[in-house]
Design an enzyme around this catalytic site. Structure first.
Site, PDB file in Angstrom:
ATOM      1  N   ASP A 219       0.947  -1.185   0.012  1.00  0.00           N
ATOM      2  CA  ASP A 219      -0.050  -0.050  -0.158  1.00  0.00           C
ATOM      3  C   ASP A 219       1.013   1.064   0.132  1.00  0.00           C
ATOM      4  O   ASP A 219       0.743   2.035   0.912  1.00  0.00           O
ATOM      5  CB  ASP A 219      -0.916  -0.036   1.061  1.00  0.00           C
ATOM      6  CG  ASP A 219      -1.813  -1.312   1.373  1.00  0.00           C
ATOM      7  OD1 ASP A 219      -2.026  -1.823   0.297  1.00  0.00           O
ATOM      8  OD2 ASP A 219      -1.568  -1.839   2.484  1.00  0.00           O
TER       9      ASP A 219
ATOM     10  N   GLU B 192     -11.357   1.047  -2.770  1.00  0.00           N
ATOM     11  CA  GLU B 192     -10.473   1.217  -1.293  1.00  0.00           C
ATOM     12  C   GLU B 192      -9.254   1.931  -1.687  1.00  0.00           C
ATOM     13  O   GLU B 192      -9.168   2.478  -2.736  1.00  0.00           O
ATOM     14  CB  GLU B 192     -10.321  -0.080  -0.727  1.00  0.00           C
ATOM     15  CG  GLU B 192      -9.352  -0.906  -1.439  1.00  0.00           C
ATOM     16  CD  GLU B 192      -9.243  -2.440  -0.706  1.00  0.00           C
ATOM     17  OE1 GLU B 192      -9.533  -2.754   0.292  1.00  0.00           O
ATOM     18  OE2 GLU B 192      -8.645  -3.343  -1.536  1.00  0.00           O
TER      19      GLU B 192
END
Length: 559
Positions: free
Chosen positions: A21, A189
């Site tokens: 991420d 997301e």
């Protein structure tokens, strides 16, 4: 890095390591990258670069996780999907913890000490937060939701926060619903927010971690409604699930996107893509289809910037002499860590003393629940690591050795079972994260091995070398063959496996090498790649005078 930097060109991936991420910003001519760290500490790694291709690990923004329950590792929980920003002379990192809420850490010096975390909003299921300071001085958090905690997903939310980033000011509102069939974006997301030409742009992954894609949303109003467009997908490449990352520009005005690719046991590794724009929408990568959706590049011209970063030591490499009892930045503990876990070896410049502690306070402690395990990410597809250890300081009930984690894990260690008896043991784990058990594979009487090699056990314990070889059954394959590939189709239809050999005494020749029979390929674990580790653990719950093992060096070589 030598794989990625080709001089005038670069080759993906730019970082073959589990920096999951990733989020990146530029301040002046320097880029700063941070990533998820989950239950591992120190957390929130800080990497810097001058050219977006070569990166150096220089710091961590979070020493320990604030909540004491992370003194026992809570795997796959903890620090999720951070966002790093620079605003009015201050560096901020916002991150979500799925069971606790949203936090922020900040500093004026990203290479120094960061402030203690502040919780700006409590709540379960709040993840993937990104701050945005608007032109009118108002500040916002745009974020996602974890279905495992809150019961729904594929929705993005927003709330206003104080300009200093420490407090939520308004109720949370939905601004985009990826479950709507008119604009589907299942599992949207990880949003990142930018403003361009009067539009609020939200870049976000959708479709799931392993096989998803990247979308862009835009609106004239930060609260929406938002248009949506798919802007990068796998296309005709081998790069599965190219998504979740950061848009950055250079001092020359060029724009780039750094994102991850899920590589299973290796975790989520980092790629770099060029960015162009058409009709107000980004195109990421190359070879756009008729809808303007790009695909990842393999080789490409490097960003047009100079690189004066000292990369003699990138901080990513596993080799370590533990000078003055300190471990380098590549190591992380399995949970919250404390000074009692380790020290310098008295009267020695190199080496680190790990104390044999029972940090889980269980009668039968297992590695998975012990915070005092020192781990490293895998940084090569295949490698050999030699770890030198002195086990002569162990007490009865102590064990010390090496391990490799994954969805399950395996370990090899020396255990002291009585005043005079030591055993060499290999184990593997079974069960879930909350009910992990260790199953013995092999137990060998240490004294018998010493006798065969005509060595005194007391001397042999002081000079142990573990050789961990992670290699493919096809010996013709090299690490370089494995950097750029699809997670579903490993070369030779299999992933590498780990073998462990034990050498005792000063000699490191084959005659004194004991093959421990390991043949371990890590399975995927939720969100986190496999790691190698060293440890000293005790069965003794109350131990005012703990035993210890001294780890003298750890040296890694690429295969």
């Amino acid at each position: 890095m030598s794989y990625s930097d080709l001089g005038s060109k670069f080759r993906n991936p730019i970082i073959f390591a589990d920096y999951s991420d990733p989020d990146v910003i530029r301040v002046g001519d320097t880029y700063y990258l941070t990533a998820s760290s989950f239950n591992y500490t120190p957390g929130l790694p800080i990497l810097i670069s001058k050219d977006l291709v070569n990166w150096k690990l220089v710091n961590y923004a979070l020493n320990n996780i604030k909540e004491k329950r992370f003194d026992i590792p809570r795997h796959s929980e903890g620090v999720w999907a951070p966002a790093i920003r620079y605003h009015e002379g201050v560096f901020y990192i916002f991150y979500g913890m799925p069971d606790e809420g949203y936090y922020v850490v900040k500093t004026k010096d990203p290479l120094g000490k960061w402030d203690e975390p502040v919780c700006l909003l409590e709540g379960k299921g709040l993840i993937d937060c990104c701050p945005f300071w608007d032109d009118d001085g108002k500040a916002y958090i745009i974020h996602g939701y974890a279905k495992s905690r809150i019961g729904f997903k594929s929705i993005l939310g927003i709330f206003e926060m104080s300009p200093d980033g420490t407090k939520a000011l308004t109720e949370d509102h939905f601004i985009f619903n990826g479950n709507d069939p008119d604009h589907p974006a299942v599992t949207i997301e990880g949003p990142k927010v930018y403003k361009r030409d009067g539009y609020y742009h939200i870049w976000a992954p959708a479709g799931g971690v392993t096989d998803g894609y990247q979308v862009a949303l835009r609106s004239k109003n930060i609260y929406g409604p938002y248009e949506i467009k798919e802007v990068m997908h796998t296309g005709n490449t081998v790069i599965n699930g190219p998504h979740q990352g950061a848009l950055v520009d250079t001092v020359n005005g060029d724009e780039w996107f750094i994102h991850f690719q899920d590589r299973g046991l290796y975790g989520r590794i980092c790629h770099l893509q060029p960015v162009t724009w058409k009709d107000g929408w980004p195109i990421i990568g190359s070879n756009p289809d008729e809808n303007g959706c790009g695909e990842p590049v393999y080789e490409y011209t490097k960003p047009n910037v100079s690189n004066d970063l000292d990369l003699e030591d990138t901080g990513l490499f596993a080799s370590d002499d533990f000078e003055n009892g300190k471990y380098n930045l590549a190591w992380q503990w399995l949970g919250n860590h404390y000074d009692s876990f380790y020290s310098q070896i008295p009267d020695k410049k190199n080496g680190i003393r790990l104390y044999a502690l029972n940090t889980s306070s269980e009668n039968e402690p297992v590695i998975w629940k012990s915070a005092n395990v020192l781990t490293q990410k895998l940084i090569y597809p295949m490698f050999e690591m030699k770890i030198k250890m002195d086990a002569s300081g162990l007490n009865i009930g102590d064990r010390a050795g090496v391990c490799m984690t994954g969805g399950q894990y395996m370990a090899a260690y020396i255990e002291r079972v009585s005043d005079e008896k030591y055993i060499i043991k290999t184990i593997h784990s079974e069960g879930t994260d909350s009910d992990k058990k260790e199953v013995a594979d092999k137990a060998i009487d240490f004294s018998k091995i010493c006798y065969n090699y005509e060595l005194a056990a007391s001397d042999a314990l002081k000079d142990i070398t573990w050789t961990m070889t992670f290699s493919h059954s096809d010996s013709s394959l090299k690490s370089e063959d494995m950097y750029f590939q699809n997670v579903h189709n490993p070369l030779g239809d299999e992933n590498p496996s780990l073998k462990i050999k034990l050498n005792i005494g000063a000699s490191d020749n084959e005659k004194q090498g004991l093959d421990l029979g390991a043949n371990y390929t890590p399975s995927d674990h939720t969100w986190v790649g496999a790691k190698i580790g060293i440890f000293a653990i005790s069965n003794n719950i109350e131990n005012s005078h703990p035993g210890y093992a001294d780890f003298i060096s750890a040296n890694m070589e690429i295969l």
